[in-house]
Design an enzyme around this catalytic site. Structure first.
Site, PDB file in Angstrom:
ATOM      1  N   ASP A 150     -20.200  82.051  12.893  1.00 41.89           N
ATOM      2  CA  ASP A 150     -20.577  83.233  13.675  1.00 41.89           C
ATOM      3  C   ASP A 150     -21.929  83.810  13.250  1.00 41.89           C
ATOM      4  OD1 ASP A 150     -18.080  82.893  14.688  1.00 41.89           O
ATOM      5  OD2 ASP A 150     -17.347  84.912  14.224  1.00 41.89           O
ATOM      6  N   HIS A 291     -19.786  81.965   8.489  1.00 37.54           N
ATOM      7  CA  HIS A 291     -20.998  82.532   9.081  1.00 37.54           C
ATOM      8  C   HIS A 291     -22.177  81.643   8.685  1.00 37.54           C
ATOM      9  CE1 HIS A 291     -18.084  85.789   9.076  1.00 37.54           C
ATOM     10  NE2 HIS A 291     -18.746  86.277  10.112  1.00 37.54           N
TER      11      HIS A 291
HETATM   12 ZN    ZN Z   1     -19.725  88.364  14.005  1.00 41.78          ZN
END
Ligand code: ZN
Length: 339
Positions: A150, A291
């Protein structure tokens, strides 16, 4: 006298035009059809005779009616031979779902003069129900997990892509719209490597606090940015913070994908700890949250990927994971794992 010559010239030209138009009668022309809203992109054959048009229109009708609303791409290609009394035509119809490609072969003999299909046969090529571009075969009976990333892209995303490429595995990237600018090349490479691209909204706001209009705008801005770069819309939605409610579900025209293994990489920035967290919890069908914007996450992949491969896991995209686990995804449906 001059006037007569002029009339003869014009008449001759007219006759040539007529002959040309008549000759074109049986020609197959190539038409382009683009329907960005329904995610359909077609280069298809077009007969001046209506047989193939009707055949294709019938085939396309359900796609146009229901919409093709989670990012499928329909592509039609063809091969034909003109014989004395008929045309032999093979249509290759590809349907792309994320990185999956399914091929249908429609073979037919057409009597163009009488406007009828003499013989017709359709074969769905099951051998191509995998990433045809990467020639990668996924064994549905072996365990598999989906790594998801993400909030990118940023400079660190390239590092993550290097590692995924090195091990020949795939991941799914939920793009944050406000990070697209000046990182277009990274998104292009993502797509070329067969990674799946999802939509993580434009500005990472909590959607529950936004109006319907604002939410739709958040989604659309990312869609358009990604489409401009890779000619494909993001296939999946991951709301910022993974937060959604009934209202948000109703607004989404694609599946909502969250996760069931959270590495907490944003909190710890400790590659060994991130890796340990994955290896402790991992199970067949998991969707793992990471991430791609952090160096520690990239470093953790150098530990996690070889370990997962050693334990027999296949690292696939989210759409592949759900597909091979036999889970039919729906627009507005929420998917956190596939087991
Ligand atoms: Zn996010």
């Amino acid at each position: 006298m001059k006037k007569n010559i002029f009339i003869i010239l014009i008449s001759t030209l007219f006759i040539f035009v007529l002959i040309y138009l008549y000759d074109r009668k049986e020609e197959i022309l190539n038409l382009e059809y683009r329907d960005y809203q329904n995610h359909i992109s077609i280069d298809y054959p077009y007969f001046n005779n209506s047989v193939i048009d009707n055949y294709l229109n019938d085939y396309l009708e359900p796609f146009l009616k229901q919409g093709n609303d989670w990012g499928d791409l329909l592509f039609i290609d063809y091969d034909y031979e003109k014989l004395e009394d008929k045309i032999e035509l093979i249509l290759y119809i590809y349907q792309e779902k994320g990185s999956l490609v399914q091929k249908e072969i429609h073979q037919m003999d057409i009597d163009v003069d009488n406007g009828v299909i003499l013989e017709q046969d359709t074969v769905v090529d099951a051998s191509l129900e995998y990433d045809a571009y990467q020639q990668r075969i996924i064994d549905k009976d072996k365990p598999m997990v989906a790594l998801t990333f993400d909030d990118g892209p940023n400079h660190n995303t390239s590092r993550i892509l290097d590692i995924l490429e090195k091990y020949g595995v795939k991941g799914t990237f939920f793009i944050l719209g406000c990070n697209v600018e000046s990182n277009e090349k990274i998104i292009e490479r993502m797509s070329q490597l067969g990674m799946e691209i999802g939509n993580h909204m434009y500005s990472h706001k909590l959607l529950t606090k936004l109006s319907n209009e604002k939410i739709t705008e958040e989604v659309k801005k990312v869609d358009d940015l990604v489409f401009d770069i890779v000619d494909k819309y993001p296939t999946l939605i991951r709301p910022s913070y993974g937060t959604f409610n009934k209202r948000i579900k109703g607004l989404m025209d694609r599946p909502i994908v969250i996760w069931n293994v959270d590495t907490l990489d944003w909190k710890y920035h400790n590659s060994k700890r991130i890796a340990a967290r994955v290896m402790k919890d991992v199970d067949d069908g998991d969707i793992i949250l990471m991430h791609d914007i952090y160096r520690a996450t990239a470093n953790s992949l150098e530990i996690v990927i070889p370990k997962l491969l050693e334990e027999g896991y296949q690292l696939v995209t989210v759409s592949e994971l759900l597909y091979y686990k036999g889970i039919e995804m729906e627009a507005g449906g929420v998917y956190s794992h596939a087991s």
